[in-house]
Write an enzyme that holds these catalytic residues in place. Structure first.
Site, PDB file in Angstrom:
ATOM      1  N   ARG A 115       6.357 -31.639 -42.911  1.00  0.00           N
ATOM      2  CA  ARG A 115       7.160 -31.617 -44.287  1.00  0.00           C
ATOM      3  C   ARG A 115       8.412 -31.102 -44.025  1.00  0.00           C
ATOM      4  O   ARG A 115       8.603 -30.355 -43.341  1.00  0.00           O
ATOM      5  CB  ARG A 115       5.665 -30.878 -45.698  1.00  0.00           C
ATOM      6  CG  ARG A 115       7.260 -30.027 -46.665  1.00  0.00           C
ATOM      7  CD  ARG A 115       6.546 -29.615 -47.927  1.00  0.00           C
ATOM      8  NE  ARG A 115       6.910 -29.364 -49.026  1.00  0.00           N
ATOM      9  CZ  ARG A 115       6.826 -28.235 -49.085  1.00  0.00           C
ATOM     10  NH1 ARG A 115       7.084 -27.177 -48.181  1.00  0.00           N
ATOM     11  NH2 ARG A 115       8.056 -27.812 -49.885  1.00  0.00           N
TER      12      ARG A 115
ATOM     13  N   HIS B 148      14.879 -28.196 -51.838  1.00  0.00           N
ATOM     14  CA  HIS B 148      14.142 -26.166 -50.819  1.00  0.00           C
ATOM     15  C   HIS B 148      15.343 -25.442 -50.848  1.00  0.00           C
ATOM     16  O   HIS B 148      15.839 -24.831 -49.920  1.00  0.00           O
ATOM     17  CB  HIS B 148      13.884 -26.602 -49.931  1.00  0.00           C
ATOM     18  CG  HIS B 148      12.335 -25.568 -49.223  1.00  0.00           C
ATOM     19  ND1 HIS B 148      10.965 -25.628 -49.047  1.00  0.00           N
ATOM     20  CD2 HIS B 148      12.724 -24.532 -49.193  1.00  0.00           C
ATOM     21  CE1 HIS B 148      10.871 -25.187 -49.043  1.00  0.00           C
ATOM     22  NE2 HIS B 148      11.306 -23.956 -48.765  1.00  0.00           N
TER      23      HIS B 148
ATOM     24  N   GLU C 230       8.582 -25.087 -54.886  1.00  0.00           N
ATOM     25  CA  GLU C 230       8.700 -23.276 -55.862  1.00  0.00           C
ATOM     26  C   GLU C 230       9.382 -23.310 -56.780  1.00  0.00           C
ATOM     27  O   GLU C 230      10.543 -22.716 -56.369  1.00  0.00           O
ATOM     28  CB  GLU C 230       8.562 -22.733 -54.580  1.00  0.00           C
ATOM     29  CG  GLU C 230       7.713 -23.013 -53.420  1.00  0.00           C
ATOM     30  CD  GLU C 230       7.307 -21.580 -52.641  1.00  0.00           C
ATOM     31  OE1 GLU C 230       7.916 -21.171 -52.445  1.00  0.00           O
ATOM     32  OE2 GLU C 230       6.723 -21.769 -52.115  1.00  0.00           O
TER      33      GLU C 230
ATOM     34  N   ASN D 211       0.997 -24.034 -52.198  1.00  0.00           N
ATOM     35  CA  ASN D 211       1.584 -23.334 -51.461  1.00  0.00           C
ATOM     36  C   ASN D 211       1.110 -21.610 -52.039  1.00  0.00           C
ATOM     37  O   ASN D 211       1.232 -21.504 -53.287  1.00  0.00           O
ATOM     38  CB  ASN D 211       3.618 -23.005 -51.585  1.00  0.00           C
ATOM     39  CG  ASN D 211       4.260 -23.859 -51.157  1.00  0.00           C
ATOM     40  OD1 ASN D 211       3.896 -24.515 -50.531  1.00  0.00           O
ATOM     41  ND2 ASN D 211       5.563 -24.101 -51.205  1.00  0.00           N
TER      42      ASN D 211
ATOM     43  N   TYR E 119       0.311 -18.356 -50.295  1.00  0.00           N
ATOM     44  CA  TYR E 119       0.229 -17.517 -49.293  1.00  0.00           C
ATOM     45  C   TYR E 119      -1.092 -15.879 -49.539  1.00  0.00           C
ATOM     46  O   TYR E 119      -1.297 -15.518 -48.148  1.00  0.00           O
ATOM     47  CB  TYR E 119       1.727 -16.899 -49.042  1.00  0.00           C
ATOM     48  CG  TYR E 119       2.707 -17.805 -48.945  1.00  0.00           C
ATOM     49  CD1 TYR E 119       2.849 -17.825 -47.209  1.00  0.00           C
ATOM     50  CD2 TYR E 119       3.266 -18.734 -49.276  1.00  0.00           C
ATOM     51  CE1 TYR E 119       3.617 -18.688 -46.357  1.00  0.00           C
ATOM     52  CE2 TYR E 119       4.091 -19.706 -48.576  1.00  0.00           C
ATOM     53  CZ  TYR E 119       4.347 -19.534 -47.626  1.00  0.00           C
ATOM     54  OH  TYR E 119       5.114 -20.857 -47.147  1.00  0.00           O
TER      55      TYR E 119
ATOM     56  N   GLU F  53       2.387 -25.026 -48.165  1.00  0.00           N
ATOM     57  CA  GLU F  53       2.628 -24.485 -47.693  1.00  0.00           C
ATOM     58  C   GLU F  53       0.989 -22.826 -47.276  1.00  0.00           C
ATOM     59  O   GLU F  53       0.857 -23.312 -48.575  1.00  0.00           O
ATOM     60  CB  GLU F  53       3.809 -23.214 -47.825  1.00  0.00           C
ATOM     61  CG  GLU F  53       4.879 -24.260 -48.043  1.00  0.00           C
ATOM     62  CD  GLU F  53       6.674 -23.544 -48.250  1.00  0.00           C
ATOM     63  OE1 GLU F  53       6.409 -22.333 -48.659  1.00  0.00           O
ATOM     64  OE2 GLU F  53       7.342 -24.323 -48.636  1.00  0.00           O
TER      65      GLU F  53
HETATM   66  C1  FCB Z   1       7.601 -20.090 -49.502  1.00  0.00           C
HETATM   67  C2  FCB Z   1       9.164 -21.217 -49.510  1.00  0.00           C
HETATM   68  C3  FCB Z   1       9.653 -21.012 -48.080  1.00  0.00           C
HETATM   69  C4  FCB Z   1       9.355 -19.885 -47.080  1.00  0.00           C
HETATM   70  C5  FCB Z   1       7.524 -19.305 -47.502  1.00  0.00           C
HETATM   71  C6  FCB Z   1       7.277 -17.921 -46.370  1.00  0.00           C
HETATM   72  O1  FCB Z   1       8.258 -19.282 -50.663  1.00  0.00           O
HETATM   73  O2  FCB Z   1       8.981 -22.086 -50.130  1.00  0.00           O
HETATM   74  O3  FCB Z   1      10.596 -21.436 -47.440  1.00  0.00           O
HETATM   75  O4  FCB Z   1      10.089 -19.060 -47.118  1.00  0.00           O
HETATM   76  O5  FCB Z   1       7.878 -18.462 -48.618  1.00  0.00           O
END
Ligand code: FCB
Length: 456
Positions: free
Chosen positions: A89, A133, A179, A304, A306, A358
């Site tokens: 990607r 992006h 995002e 995405n 995290y 992500e």
């Molecule tokens: C996300 C972004 C990516 C990267 C990660 C850590 O929010 O999409 O570009 O910075 O975080």
């Protein structure tokens, strides 16, 4: 490829939990890795400008060179091939293919992506494209206020259609936005990201224009391509810190602003009423038909993930427990939320097939004797893939996983201080070294390959 080529991680049983056809990938974005910021006709983006403003980037760095992927992409594709990646990607830099964001196309810019896509296909790696992006052409910001103006919508749709017309037949998917929450909230409300504004009202208006641009782009691309079309959202599920009404309500609003604000218009054709009420004067101006434009059928949803948000209304705030620790970004490691969240959005929205576009961690990696033993990242990966497998067992339709990121790169306002890559990058000479996590991921993909071929 490197000295620790023979590194064999013990546990790859995980691989057998994923169905045949599952796409193992990794993700990057143009502004964070390409460099060549003013080469071959590329126009400046709002991130080029932002980097030039004192105090914006923690290490006062810029993206003039970044990982120099613009020149090194063939070597980087060889690394992907060594990993065994099925999918990659990346994003297209809008000002590289259209310097001003309107008017003439930049053929040299398109040629770069054409070569990149061909080289990926040649290596047997499926290209997954993201159109936006975060690197908005500066010229559009200057001429019309960029995302602050509704006028941007047809420009974005025209850009999307041109990319789809040229590359649609060669790529596996095209996502409109990466995002939108980050674009709107971090770019226009908190000011941490480009263009660095601080107004919630502006941010919410921007979020609406982003949603409209998404809808218009999908519509425009449908007319010229059969490829899979979707959007990428960042979901940070909100948890009340304590079982008290104030925390529950605050978590509900946090979820409303981060998750429902984007999911509801896309999949239900409306904005959440409680969030509109919460915003009051700051709620965006919406015209009739806007929501019809936004609610386009999608072929996939990119998520995405995290961390989670731990919401406390107390002073001082009750801190997140962090039983599994925190990453170098200070983000709590909480993989369980991935399972819960995927199950929830599947129940509430019946979305199209999901890709985890992500997931990853920043770690204080050190290169010692040519090796990076990022055992923390391996643990993070394992835990999140196990959480993902669990969600899939519970009926969530996930088609692929993209580790963020292939390379250490420019982490926005953190500059080069945060390392997310499975390849270490030495920015002084552009040398890449596969970290232990890259070896682990490679072994996982290998084990998956032999399991899905019916081997051991
Ligand atoms: C996300 C972004 C990516 C990267 C990660 C850590 O929010 O999409 O570009 O910075 O975080």
């Amino acid at each position: 490829m490197t000295a620790n080529d023979n590194f064999k991680p013990a546990d790859t049983n995980l691989a057998t939990h994923f169905p045949a056809g599952f796409q193992w990938g990794s993700a990057t974005s143009a502004a964070q890795i390409e460099g060549a910021s003013a080469l071959d006709g590329k126009g400046p983006s709002i991130w080029d400008t932002f980097c030039g403003e004192p105090g914006r980037i923690n290490d006062a760095s810029n993206i003039d060179v970044a990982c120099d992927h613009y020149h090194l992409f063939r070597e980087d594709i060889a690394r992907m091939k060594w990993l065994g990646l099925e999918a990659y990607r990346f994003s297209i830099s809008w000002p590289r293919v259209q310097a001003l964001g309107e008017g003439a196309w930049n053929e040299a810019g398109f040629a770069f992506y054409d070569q990149l896509i061909d080289a990926l296909v040649e290596a047997g790696i499926k290209p997954h494209v993201t159109l936006y992006h975060w690197d908005l052409p500066q010229a559009l910001h200057d001429s019309m206020g960029g995302w602050l103006s509704r006028e941007i919508v047809p420009h974005f749709a025209a850009y999307a259609a041109e990319v789809a017309r040229r590359f649609g037949a060669k790529v596996a998917s095209i996502a409109t936005l990466n995002e939108p929450w980050c674009v709107a909230t971090l770019g226009y409300e908190t000011g941490q990201f480009a263009p660095g504004m601080r107004s919630r009202k502006a941010a919410m208006q921007v979020s609406h224009h982003l949603m409209m641009a998404h809808g218009a782009a999908i519509q425009a691309m449908r007319a010229v391509t059969q490829t899979q079309l979707g959007v990428v959202l960042n979901h940070t599920p909100a948890f009340p810190a304590e079982p008290i009404e104030a925390d529950r309500q605050a978590a509900r609003i946090d979820d409303g602003l981060n998750v429902r604000w984007y999911m509801d218009p896309i999949f239900r054709g409306s904005y959440p009423a409680d969030v509109i009420e919460h915003l009051g004067e700051d709620a965006p101006q919406i015209e009739p038909q806007d929501l019809t434009l936004i609610q386009q059928p999608l072929d996939f949803l990119g998520v995405n993930f995290y961390t989670r948000s731990f919401i406390s209304t107390q002073t001082p705030a009750v801190p997140a427990p962090g039983k599994l620790g925190f990453t170098d970004m200070g983000w709590e490691i909480y993989p369980k939320a991935l399972t819960q969240h995927l199950v929830r959005i599947t129940r509430e929205y019946s979305p199209p097939p999901i890709f985890i576009t992500e997931n990853g961690m920043a770690n204080a990696d050190e290169l010692v004797d040519g090796q990076v033993m990022d055992v923390e990242r391996i643990a993070y990966l394992k835990a999140h893939l196990a959480a993902l497998a669990q969600a899939m067992d519970m009926g969530v339709d996930v088609r692929g996983y993209f580790y963020w990121s292939l390379l250490d790169n420019f982490e926005w306002n953190s500059g080069y201080l945060k390392r997310f890559g499975i390849f270490h990058v030495d920015y002084s000479n552009q040398q890449r070294v596969a970290k232990a996590s890259a070896h682990w991921y490679r072994a996982l993909i290998e084990a998956f390959g032999s399991a899905s071929r019916g081997g051991a």
